[in-house]
Design a protein around this motif. Structure first.
Motif, PDB file in Angstrom:
ATOM      1  N   TYR A 187       0.851  -1.183   0.000  1.00  0.00           N
ATOM      2  CA  TYR A 187       0.000   0.000   0.000  1.00  0.00           C
ATOM      3  C   TYR A 187       0.892   1.238   0.000  1.00  0.00           C
ATOM      4  O   TYR A 187       1.304   1.728   1.057  1.00  0.00           O
ATOM      5  CB  TYR A 187      -0.910   0.013   1.227  1.00  0.00           C
ATOM      6  N   GLY A 188       1.234   1.694  -1.172  1.00  0.00           N
ATOM      7  CA  GLY A 188       2.051   2.887  -1.309  1.00  0.00           C
ATOM      8  C   GLY A 188       1.289   3.944  -2.075  1.00  0.00           C
ATOM      9  O   GLY A 188       0.079   4.112  -1.881  1.00  0.00           O
ATOM     10  N   THR A 189       1.963   4.672  -2.943  1.00  0.00           N
ATOM     11  CA  THR A 189       1.286   5.634  -3.812  1.00  0.00           C
ATOM     12  C   THR A 189       0.192   4.928  -4.596  1.00  0.00           C
ATOM     13  O   THR A 189      -0.941   5.401  -4.697  1.00  0.00           O
ATOM     14  CB  THR A 189       2.296   6.273  -4.785  1.00  0.00           C
ATOM     15  N   GLY A 190       0.543   3.776  -5.153  1.00  0.00           N
ATOM     16  CA  GLY A 190      -0.439   2.859  -5.718  1.00  0.00           C
ATOM     17  C   GLY A 190      -0.504   1.624  -4.836  1.00  0.00           C
ATOM     18  O   GLY A 190       0.110   1.579  -3.760  1.00  0.00           O
ATOM     19  N   CYS A 191      -1.262   0.634  -5.261  1.00  0.00           N
ATOM     20  CA  CYS A 191      -1.289  -0.650  -4.552  1.00  0.00           C
ATOM     21  C   CYS A 191      -0.840  -1.729  -5.531  1.00  0.00           C
ATOM     22  O   CYS A 191      -1.280  -1.747  -6.680  1.00  0.00           O
ATOM     23  CB  CYS A 191      -2.689  -0.982  -4.051  1.00  0.00           C
ATOM     24  N   PHE A 192       0.018  -2.615  -5.051  1.00  0.00           N
ATOM     25  CA  PHE A 192       0.600  -3.605  -5.934  1.00  0.00           C
ATOM     26  C   PHE A 192       0.549  -4.969  -5.252  1.00  0.00           C
ATOM     27  O   PHE A 192       1.233  -5.196  -4.262  1.00  0.00           O
ATOM     28  CB  PHE A 192       2.035  -3.224  -6.287  1.00  0.00           C
ATOM     29  N   MET A 193      -0.289  -5.818  -5.787  1.00  0.00           N
ATOM     30  CA  MET A 193      -0.466  -7.159  -5.244  1.00  0.00           C
ATOM     31  C   MET A 193       0.260  -8.155  -6.129  1.00  0.00           C
ATOM     32  O   MET A 193       0.043  -8.185  -7.347  1.00  0.00           O
ATOM     33  CB  MET A 193      -1.953  -7.504  -5.153  1.00  0.00           C
ATOM     34  N   LEU A 194       1.131  -8.952  -5.534  1.00  0.00           N
ATOM     35  CA  LEU A 194       1.880  -9.977  -6.270  1.00  0.00           C
ATOM     36  C   LEU A 194       1.696 -11.324  -5.607  1.00  0.00           C
ATOM     37  O   LEU A 194       1.726 -11.429  -4.372  1.00  0.00           O
ATOM     38  CB  LEU A 194       3.376  -9.653  -6.320  1.00  0.00           C
ATOM     39  N   MET A 195       1.520 -12.338  -6.422  1.00  0.00           N
ATOM     40  CA  MET A 195       1.467 -13.725  -5.962  1.00  0.00           C
ATOM     41  C   MET A 195       2.554 -14.515  -6.675  1.00  0.00           C
ATOM     42  O   MET A 195       2.621 -14.530  -7.908  1.00  0.00           O
ATOM     43  CB  MET A 195       0.105 -14.354  -6.250  1.00  0.00           C
ATOM     44  N   HIS A 196       3.418 -15.142  -5.907  1.00  0.00           N
ATOM     45  CA  HIS A 196       4.504 -15.935  -6.472  1.00  0.00           C
ATOM     46  C   HIS A 196       3.923 -17.161  -7.170  1.00  0.00           C
ATOM     47  O   HIS A 196       3.017 -17.810  -6.658  1.00  0.00           O
ATOM     48  CB  HIS A 196       5.464 -16.359  -5.367  1.00  0.00           C
ATOM     49  N   THR A 197       4.443 -17.465  -8.358  1.00  0.00           N
ATOM     50  CA  THR A 197       3.992 -18.666  -9.079  1.00  0.00           C
ATOM     51  C   THR A 197       5.136 -19.636  -9.333  1.00  0.00           C
ATOM     52  O   THR A 197       5.034 -20.528 -10.189  1.00  0.00           O
ATOM     53  CB  THR A 197       3.328 -18.285 -10.427  1.00  0.00           C
ATOM     54  N   GLY A 198       6.247 -19.470  -8.616  1.00  0.00           N
ATOM     55  CA  GLY A 198       7.379 -20.370  -8.775  1.00  0.00           C
ATOM     56  C   GLY A 198       8.014 -20.227 -10.152  1.00  0.00           C
ATOM     57  O   GLY A 198       8.174 -19.124 -10.667  1.00  0.00           O
ATOM     58  N   GLY A 199       8.343 -21.345 -10.766  1.00  0.00           N
ATOM     59  CA  GLY A 199       8.947 -21.309 -12.095  1.00  0.00           C
ATOM     60  C   GLY A 199       7.936 -21.355 -13.222  1.00  0.00           C
ATOM     61  O   GLY A 199       8.299 -21.501 -14.385  1.00  0.00           O
ATOM     62  N   THR A 200       6.650 -21.220 -12.887  1.00  0.00           N
ATOM     63  CA  THR A 200       5.578 -21.327 -13.883  1.00  0.00           C
ATOM     64  C   THR A 200       5.191 -19.959 -14.428  1.00  0.00           C
ATOM     65  O   THR A 200       4.806 -19.067 -13.659  1.00  0.00           O
ATOM     66  CB  THR A 200       4.335 -21.992 -13.265  1.00  0.00           C
ATOM     67  N   PHE A 201       5.303 -19.801 -15.728  1.00  0.00           N
ATOM     68  CA  PHE A 201       4.812 -18.601 -16.411  1.00  0.00           C
ATOM     69  C   PHE A 201       3.321 -18.797 -16.655  1.00  0.00           C
ATOM     70  O   PHE A 201       2.924 -19.607 -17.484  1.00  0.00           O
ATOM     71  CB  PHE A 201       5.547 -18.384 -17.729  1.00  0.00           C
TER      72      PHE A 201
END
Length: 399
Positions: A187-201
């Motif tokens: 929660y900064g200037t914008g909000c950025f949610m990331l979910m790790h997916t390992g080695g999978t694109f």
């Protein structure tokens, strides 16, 4: 370790080290006409397949094209190999080493719309598409690597540079989200949610991006990301635009002075809408105003707008996770300046229906850069040790 706002674009002269124009920041929309042409020409699928990104002026590639097309003499100098491009990390590396190092890491490179995240290399087809000379581009290294050393005269001694990552990937690393399915929201200037997916694109079917995660080794690692362009910036607008508060720290008390928003809803699309909508021409709205509406109701609606936008990201992310054979996100780790707001965090947990967990160290972006540098220097043995260092300060559970 170095971490930075991603996408912000700098173009400078290799000989003098001086920029040829002001940096173009990530929120800048001037390259949208170029993006519209790319969409109309049918390049969206190719760009997403190679980069994981959707076509948007948010990313560096079209910003760089704008500089080459609009700064007098820039294109000619670039073609002669006289200029260098970089995001802010590259600019800092150049300055700290007095021009000895023109480099970036995979996480920053992956935000340019010019980088093939499968091969971890600049993509010739995309460079040609935007008319960008390859000579402009920095060398790409893992996020944890022996980049080089600062010049001795700058800090009194040569200091090794061992970690570089874009701010959101650095925060994911600092939150010890190393396993597929682990997610964080900054929660900064914008909000950025990331979910790790390992080695999978994994390509999102729900309006999210695929991006390179911070990589401690040459092996590719990925994350699904949703970006909200205006998060904490809405509080800045309350302060500087409406003059509703004198300091950002006052917003929680003002919002808590009323039991709810009184039916007021805010969509803070000041610079368009990012994920999962991608509507660059959207503009902000405040609806539900009545004669009884006060500035406190607007302040509460502003805070709630941050949580509503983040909830849309998590819903999209969980749908993608289930479609890939995984489980919905079960817990959200949070960081960034606005996560200290207890009212916002509790409202977020209530909206999501899952625990929202705030760590002891909320400046996880800086922590991630330190971890990456520490791995390179041998201070830490690996990610297992880093995971053991993570501590929760408070869990907000749905009510």
């Amino acid at each position: 370790g170095i971490t930075n706002q991603r996408e912000t674009t700098v173009l400078w002269n290799r000989k003098t080290g001086r920029p040829v124009h002001h940096a173009i920041v990530w929120q800048d929309r001037r390259a949208e006409p170029t993006c519209a042409v790319l969409r109309e020409q049918g390049h969206a699928k190719t760009i997403q397949a190679k980069t994981g990104l959707l076509i948007d002026a948010y990313f560096s590639g079209t910003k760089l094209k704008w500089l080459l097309d609009n700064v007098p003499g820039a294109r000619e100098q670039a073609e002669r190999g006289e200029l260098a491009f970089g995001t802010v990390d590259s600019w800092l590396l150049w300055q700290l080493t007095e021009g000895a190092l023109h480099a970036t890491d995979v996480s920053n490179a992956s935000r340019t719309m010019l980088f093939n995240v499968h091969s971890n290399s600049w993509d010739e087809e995309l460079l040609d598409l935007l008319g960008i000379p390859a000579a402009l581009m920095p060398r790409v290294l893992p996020s944890s690597a022996a980049y080089g050393e600062t010049r001795p005269a700058l800090l009194g001694a040569p200091i090794p540079i061992g970690g570089v990552a874009g701010d959101q990937q650095s925060a994911l690393f600092g939150q010890a989200c190393f396993q597929a399915g682990m997610a964080k929201n900054t929660y900064g200037t914008g909000c950025f949610m990331l979910m790790h997916t390992g080695g999978t694109f994994q390509t999102s079917a729900n309006g999210l991006l695929t991006t390179s995660a911070a990589q401690a080794t040459p092996a590719t690692e990925f994350a699904i990301e949703g970006s909200v362009f205006v998060g904490g910036a809405v509080v800045q607008w309350l302060r500087d635009g409406l003059h509703a508060i004198k300091g950002s720290g006052e917003v929680q008390a003002l919002a808590e002075s009323v039991p709810d928003s009184g039916g007021v809803m805010m969509v803070p699309a000041f610079t368009g809408l990012g994920a999962p909508y991608w509507k660059p021409d959207a503009r902000g709205t405040i609806t539900g105003l009545t004669r009884g509406t006060t500035v406190a109701h607007i302040a509460r609606a502003a805070l709630e707008s941050i949580a509503y936008q983040s909830a849309a990201l998590l819903l999209a992310m969980s749908r993608d996770a289930v479609a890939a054979g995984g489980s919905p996100v079960a817990e959200l780790r949070v960081d960034g300046g606005a996560c200290v707001n207890d009212l916002l965090m509790q409202f977020q947990a209530d909206l999501l229906g899952i625990p929202v967990v705030r760590p002891v160290v909320t400046e996880t972006t800086a922590l991630g850069a330190a971890y990456l540098a520490g791995l390179s220097a041998g201070v830490f043995s690996g990610t297992a040790e880093l995971s053991s260092l993570w501590r929760a300060e408070r869990r907000f559970v749905p009510t």
